[in-house]
Design a protein around this motif. Structure first.
Motif, PDB file in Angstrom:
ATOM      1  N   ASP A  68     -12.816 -14.322   8.464  1.00  0.00           N
ATOM      2  CA  ASP A  68     -13.260 -13.385   7.695  1.00  0.00           C
ATOM      3  C   ASP A  68     -12.668 -12.962   6.338  1.00  0.00           C
ATOM      4  OD1 ASP A  68     -11.121 -11.843   8.436  1.00  0.00           O
ATOM      5  OD2 ASP A  68     -11.943 -10.540   9.611  1.00  0.00           O
ATOM      6  N   GLY A  69     -11.635 -13.654   5.940  1.00  0.00           N
ATOM      7  CA  GLY A  69     -11.103 -13.455   4.676  1.00  0.00           C
ATOM      8  C   GLY A  69      -9.916 -12.441   4.581  1.00  0.00           C
ATOM      9  N   ARG A  70      -9.448 -11.846   6.008  1.00  0.00           N
ATOM     10  CA  ARG A  70      -8.393 -11.078   5.667  1.00  0.00           C
ATOM     11  C   ARG A  70      -7.242 -12.112   5.590  1.00  0.00           C
ATOM     12  NH1 ARG A  70      -7.103  -8.970  10.388  1.00  0.00           N
ATOM     13  NH2 ARG A  70      -8.527 -10.463  11.549  1.00  0.00           N
ATOM     14  N   SER A  71      -6.067 -11.512   5.085  1.00  0.00           N
ATOM     15  CA  SER A  71      -4.999 -12.037   4.973  1.00  0.00           C
ATOM     16  C   SER A  71      -3.776 -11.223   5.333  1.00  0.00           C
ATOM     17  CB  SER A  71      -4.692 -12.400   3.318  1.00  0.00           C
ATOM     18  OG  SER A  71      -3.179 -13.164   3.159  1.00  0.00           O
ATOM     19  N   ASP A  72      -3.278 -11.541   6.561  1.00  0.00           N
ATOM     20  CA  ASP A  72      -2.033 -10.935   7.089  1.00  0.00           C
ATOM     21  C   ASP A  72      -0.913 -11.790   7.572  1.00  0.00           C
ATOM     22  OD1 ASP A  72      -0.709  -8.989   8.496  1.00  0.00           O
ATOM     23  OD2 ASP A  72      -2.070  -8.277   9.514  1.00  0.00           O
ATOM     24  N   ALA A  73      -0.025 -11.529   7.035  1.00  0.00           N
ATOM     25  CA  ALA A  73       1.231 -12.416   7.423  1.00  0.00           C
ATOM     26  C   ALA A  73       1.795 -12.361   9.130  1.00  0.00           C
ATOM     27  CB  ALA A  73       2.565 -12.188   6.821  1.00  0.00           C
ATOM     28  N   ALA A  74       1.201 -11.456   9.663  1.00  0.00           N
ATOM     29  CA  ALA A  74       1.382 -11.079  11.024  1.00  0.00           C
ATOM     30  C   ALA A  74       0.593 -12.055  11.920  1.00  0.00           C
ATOM     31  CB  ALA A  74       1.281  -9.752  11.508  1.00  0.00           C
ATOM     32  N   MET A  75      -0.516 -12.428  11.326  1.00  0.00           N
ATOM     33  CA  MET A  75      -1.199 -13.541  12.035  1.00  0.00           C
ATOM     34  C   MET A  75      -0.632 -14.934  12.490  1.00  0.00           C
ATOM     35  SD  MET A  75      -5.204 -12.766  10.924  1.00  0.00           S
ATOM     36  CE  MET A  75      -4.964 -12.836   9.101  1.00  0.00           C
ATOM     37  N   ILE A  76       0.425 -15.074  11.578  1.00  0.00           N
ATOM     38  CA  ILE A  76       1.229 -16.320  12.018  1.00  0.00           C
ATOM     39  C   ILE A  76       2.566 -15.986  12.268  1.00  0.00           C
ATOM     40  CG2 ILE A  76      -0.149 -18.099  10.709  1.00  0.00           C
ATOM     41  CD1 ILE A  76       1.726 -17.783   8.620  1.00  0.00           C
ATOM     42  N   GLY A  77       2.548 -14.623  12.643  1.00  0.00           N
ATOM     43  CA  GLY A  77       4.224 -14.188  13.145  1.00  0.00           C
ATOM     44  C   GLY A  77       5.330 -14.260  12.258  1.00  0.00           C
ATOM     45  N   ALA A  78       4.698 -13.807  10.884  1.00  0.00           N
ATOM     46  CA  ALA A  78       5.775 -13.749   9.802  1.00  0.00           C
ATOM     47  C   ALA A  78       5.668 -12.390   8.981  1.00  0.00           C
ATOM     48  CB  ALA A  78       5.456 -14.831   8.766  1.00  0.00           C
ATOM     49  N   ALA A  79       6.695 -12.108   8.475  1.00  0.00           N
ATOM     50  CA  ALA A  79       6.774 -10.662   7.854  1.00  0.00           C
ATOM     51  C   ALA A  79       6.301 -11.183   6.199  1.00  0.00           C
ATOM     52  CB  ALA A  79       8.326 -10.362   7.436  1.00  0.00           C
ATOM     53  N   GLY A  80       5.257 -10.465   5.830  1.00  0.00           N
ATOM     54  CA  GLY A  80       4.579 -10.518   4.689  1.00  0.00           C
ATOM     55  C   GLY A  80       5.099  -9.536   3.602  1.00  0.00           C
ATOM     56  N   GLY A  81       4.268  -9.298   2.551  1.00  0.00           N
ATOM     57  CA  GLY A  81       4.744  -8.334   1.358  1.00  0.00           C
ATOM     58  C   GLY A  81       5.305  -9.171   0.345  1.00  0.00           C
ATOM     59  N   HIS A  82       5.227 -10.389   0.350  1.00  0.00           N
ATOM     60  CA  HIS A  82       5.665 -11.194  -0.992  1.00  0.00           C
ATOM     61  C   HIS A  82       4.343 -11.505  -1.877  1.00  0.00           C
ATOM     62  CE1 HIS A  82       7.777 -14.189  -3.167  1.00  0.00           C
ATOM     63  NE2 HIS A  82       6.721 -15.027  -3.086  1.00  0.00           N
ATOM     64  N   ASP A  83       4.529 -11.403  -3.067  1.00  0.00           N
ATOM     65  CA  ASP A  83       3.532 -11.911  -4.059  1.00  0.00           C
ATOM     66  C   ASP A  83       3.725 -13.163  -4.153  1.00  0.00           C
ATOM     67  OD1 ASP A  83       1.770 -12.037  -5.943  1.00  0.00           O
ATOM     68  OD2 ASP A  83       2.720 -10.925  -7.520  1.00  0.00           O
ATOM     69  N   PRO A  84       2.674 -14.119  -4.065  1.00  0.00           N
ATOM     70  CA  PRO A  84       2.981 -15.419  -4.071  1.00  0.00           C
ATOM     71  C   PRO A  84       2.663 -16.000  -5.661  1.00  0.00           C
ATOM     72  CG  PRO A  84       0.538 -15.135  -3.245  1.00  0.00           C
ATOM     73  CD  PRO A  84       1.245 -13.837  -3.396  1.00  0.00           C
ATOM     74  N   VAL A  85       3.575 -15.515  -6.343  1.00  0.00           N
ATOM     75  CA  VAL A  85       3.343 -15.914  -7.901  1.00  0.00           C
ATOM     76  C   VAL A  85       3.643 -17.426  -7.928  1.00  0.00           C
ATOM     77  CG1 VAL A  85       4.031 -13.732  -8.655  1.00  0.00           C
ATOM     78  CG2 VAL A  85       5.784 -15.282  -8.039  1.00  0.00           C
ATOM     79  N   GLY A  86       4.470 -18.021  -7.117  1.00  0.00           N
ATOM     80  CA  GLY A  86       4.446 -19.436  -7.274  1.00  0.00           C
ATOM     81  C   GLY A  86       3.435 -20.349  -6.901  1.00  0.00           C
TER      82      GLY A  86
END
Length: 789
Positions: A68-86
């Motif tokens: 559905d277009g949501r992006s949530d690191a928890a959906m793969i069991g990880a901690a998010g909050g990082h800006d993927p600038v790379g």
């Protein structure tokens, strides 16, 4: 999940190990992500994701989108909050980003709303891994972020690998599916073992013959469509092809075409990922199987007859063909022998039609010999429109189990392409062999009398860094690294425990804990990394080959050309101040120019320098050197002339003067093994001490009479017995005679010893020769020091 549960492993059966055919565990997929690049993979709930940092110190960015277009690191069991600038940068900066952008566009996902994940952010070790589990279906984006590496820096982005253990494997069978096509195919034909298919191809279109499972022979034949319309059979003729091309089978490059008996070219080879075929035998025949005791066995020749009958082609008892992936050879007794093919799953040959063709391709049915690894499997045939433009390359692997890599263009390729079309494959790269407007002899004399510029970018570069970097190198190379100051370069050997050489190369010391190993092959860099891991040293060994391209400027005018061109800061030596085996860091022109590392090193026996830069700056660097050097008579220089220079100068080459059975003493570089002054232990020391105390072979120079140049491996005799071999030989333009380097038994290695070089069978033709000191040219190395009469 332990890495051993998902890593590819070599197949083994009955004591036969085949590391060239690594097999993933059932249900596991492997997805490499290039350094600085990215990848998009569809994920299913329950999939286990394992990411491995292959070389260490490589951060990884992840983004996961639900359907559905949501992006949530928890959906793969990880901690998010990082800006993927790379990742955002990689989508436009690296070639791999195009497919990821396409995947995002198709799905309609917004990367600006991504919940990014960062792994390996704190100095990961080589081989370190992390595992995550997906709680939802979705799209996973993976990036190995990193930008261009400046020549004086020590960190370059490197490959990471994503392993996926699927919760619902799509294919439980052990058979592999054909890999994706190279473009939209015109034909996409699966040829089952024991079958053949015919198909028509227009001029300019491409033909891909692909070994799906590996170790499968496929016979290919092509007919001129125009000739068939006239009732003439003009097909690929192996004898004409070998004669015109001068080799057993065409390969990408200058010798790439297959011909008819009328010497008309029918196809050219564009890509070849395996590089081992046979073109001097027939496709398998009914007679072959009958003579082996299998009358009536299905065979490729009869299958070709069946498929070509509709085009009016007369049947033959045995068809000459391009036997792709078939591994036959001539032994020393002139007998044809065969073994299993070299091809692995997914290997292919890509050809381009040079006229309208009717083609036929088989999947060999032989199950009574090693021709198909004793297990016939399928072949895939695809054709592509002439609207496509496929690059020319051959397959390259660092190790038997390594990923296939294509032959690359160096950063300087297009600069040298202005001067020649004669490029040859060298260690996975295209390098100029001879300059069209000059030729090897003119290039040779330019190096001796003025100056030349040549591409040495395929030299393998590895950054060796960390608190234990010096200790690692001290243990792995023969020279004493503790005595190497910052800004200095050491030429050294690297050996196995038994004393045989892995490689020779140079160590650049850029700072206290920062070294750069520059060698001829990846084996040396991989060996360093392995030793760091096994010994638990706090050191990293990371490949930087594709971030450091380098040209050599060699010859008596090289200093005059480079000195006004290279700007260096006050704390760095200028080009004029550089002594032998020293380096400096500077820029082209002024402080705002392209950054470079310049070393006073070379492989010519002349005063010379090497200039290292990032590939993005290669054209600017070349043009600046060319503008300064051409008015002084500098010309471009290729591999053919380089071999002449280095033989005269007594400089050794891997596969000629040394290999893993030859130690540095036997290779003529005993000066790289200071057993007395280097008191620390190093790999191979004990063996080298024994070998030095009881020498068996010695590298010597030879002066050879008769004007005939022997080849590498030709035998050297004293009377009847063979006492050595030629390692390299040439006709010296400077000396006006044939000279050679040879490895002889020490009993016959004294200066002045009369020997004979055996040709033909070693006895029927002999060249008289005499052992002389080497190097033959400039034995006191005065020209390297810039001392000219």
């Amino acid at each position: 999940m332990g890495m051993e549960a998902i890593l590819p492993r070599a197949t083994e059966r009955g004591g036969v190990v085949t590391p060239g055919l690594p097999v993933l565990p059932p249900g596991v997929e492997r997805h490499p992500v290039p350094g600085g690049g990215s990848r998009a993979v569809q994920i299913t709930a329950g999939d286990v994701l394992t990411l491995q940092d292959r070389e260490g110190l490589q951060p990884v960015e992840l983004v996961f989108f639900a359907p559905d277009g949501r992006s949530d690191a928890a959906m793969i069991g990880a901690a998010g909050g990082h800006d993927p600038v790379g990742l955002k940068r990689a989508l436009t900066a690296d070639a791999s980003g195009a497919r990821v952008r396409h995947a995002l566009d198709v799905a309609g996902f917004d990367l600006g709303r991504a919940d990014g994940i960062l792994l390996f952010g704190e100095g990961s070790r080589a081989g370190e891994h992390a595992s995550l589990t997906a709680a939802s279906d979705g799209l996973l984006l993976v990036c190995a972020p990193g930008g261009p590496m400046e020549p004086q820096e020590h960190w370059a982005p490197t490959e990471i690998v994503l392993y996926i253990r699927r919760s619902r494997p799509a294919n439980e069978t052990t058979l592999l599916e054909p890999p994706p096509p190279l473009a939209d195919p015109l034909h996409d034909i699966n040829v089952q073992p024991g079958e053949a298919h015919s198909y028509e191809v227009r001029k300019g279109q491409y033909i891909q013959v692909l070994d799906v499972q590996g170790r499968e022979c496929s016979d290919f034949q092509a007919f001129s469509a125009r000739a068939l319309e006239k009732g003439l059979e003009r097909d690929i003729d192996p004898t004409t092809t070998r004669t015109l091309m001068g080799q057993a089978y065409p390969m990408p490059g200058m010798r790439s075409k297959y011909y008819t008996v009328d010497q008309e070219p029918l196809v050219e080879v564009v890509r070849d990922t395996v590089g081992r075929h046979d073109t001097f035998g027939l496709a398998c025949t009914a007679r072959y199987y009958a003579d082996m005791g299998y009358p009536g066995h299905v065979n490729c020749s009869d299958n070709i007859n069946l498929r070509m009958a509709q085009y009016g082609v007369r049947p033959r008892a045995g068809w000459p063909a391009v036997n792709l992936f078939f591994n036959t050879m001539l032994d020393d007794h002139n007998a044809i022998t065969s073994d299993e093919p070299w091809s692995r799953p997914g290997d292919y040959v890509l050809m381009r039609a040079l006229t309208d063709l009717v083609c036929v391709t088989t999947a060999c049915p032989s199950d009574i010999d090693p021709a198909n690894g004793w297990n016939p499997t399928d072949i895939q045939v695809r054709t592509y429109s002439d609207d496509n433009r496929f690059s020319h390359w051959t397959g390259w692997r660092k190790t038997p189990e390594g990923d296939m890599e294509e032959t690359k263009k160096t950063g300087f390729h297009d600069c040298f392409a202005r001067h020649t079309r004669d490029f040859v494959e060298y260690q996975g790269y295209w390098l100029p062999n001879e300059m069209t407007a000059h030729g090897a002899i003119a290039e040779y004399w330019a190096a001796r009398e003025k100056a030349v510029i040549m591409d040495l970018s395929p030299l393998r570069k590895y950054e060796v860094t960390g608190p234990d970097a010096e200790a690692l190198l001290q243990h792995c190379v023969t020279r004493d690294m503790s005595k190497l100051p910052a800004g200095a370069v050491a030429y050294t050997a690297m050996c196995y425990e038994h004393g045989g050489m892995i490689d020779d190369g140079t160590v650049f010391r850029l700072d206290e804990n920062n070294f750069r190993w520059i060698g001829g092959s990846d084996q040396s860099g991989l060996w360093l990394r392995r030793q760091a891991e096994e010994r638990g040293l706090n050191a990293w060994v990371r490949s930087s080959t594709d971030h450091h391209c380098n040209v050599a400027v060699q010859g008596r005018l090289s200093r005059d050309i480079l000195a006004p061109l290279i700007w260096t800061p006050p704390a760095r030596p200028t080009v004029e101040e550089l002594g032998c085996f020293r380096l400096t860091v500077g820029r082209i022109g002024d402080q705002y120019g392209a950054p470079v590392v310049v070393s006073r090193t070379g492989y010519s026996g002349e005063l010379g320098y090497e200039v290292f830069c990032h590939p993005r700056d290669a054209e600017a660097v070349f043009d600046a050197i060319w503008a300064a050097g051409e008015p002084r008579g500098m010309i471009p220089f290729g591999l053919k002339a380089l071999d002449m220079l280095r033989i005269e100068a007594g400089l050794v080459f891997a596969g000629s003067e040394f290999d893993d059975q030859t130690d540095p003493l036997e290779a003529g570089i005993g000066f790289t093994v200071p057993l007395k002054s280097k008191t620390d232990d190093f790999i191979g020391r004990a063996a080298l001490e024994r070998r030095k105390a009881h020498p068996q072979k010695k590298l010597v120079g030879l002066d050879i009479e008769g004007g005939v140049v022997p080849g590498h491996g030709d035998c050297v005799h004293v009377g009847k017995p063979q006492i050595g071999v030629i390692t390299s030989a040439m006709k010296s333009p400077f000396l006006g005679k044939v000279i050679a380097l040879a490895r002889l038994d020490v009993a016959h290695a004294d200066i002045g010893t009369e020997v004979e070089v055996g040709l033909l069978d070693g006895d029927q033709k002999r060249l008289k020769a005499r052992v002389v000191p080497f190097p033959h040219f400039d034995p006191k190395r005065e020209r390297v020091n810039g001392n000219y009469a």
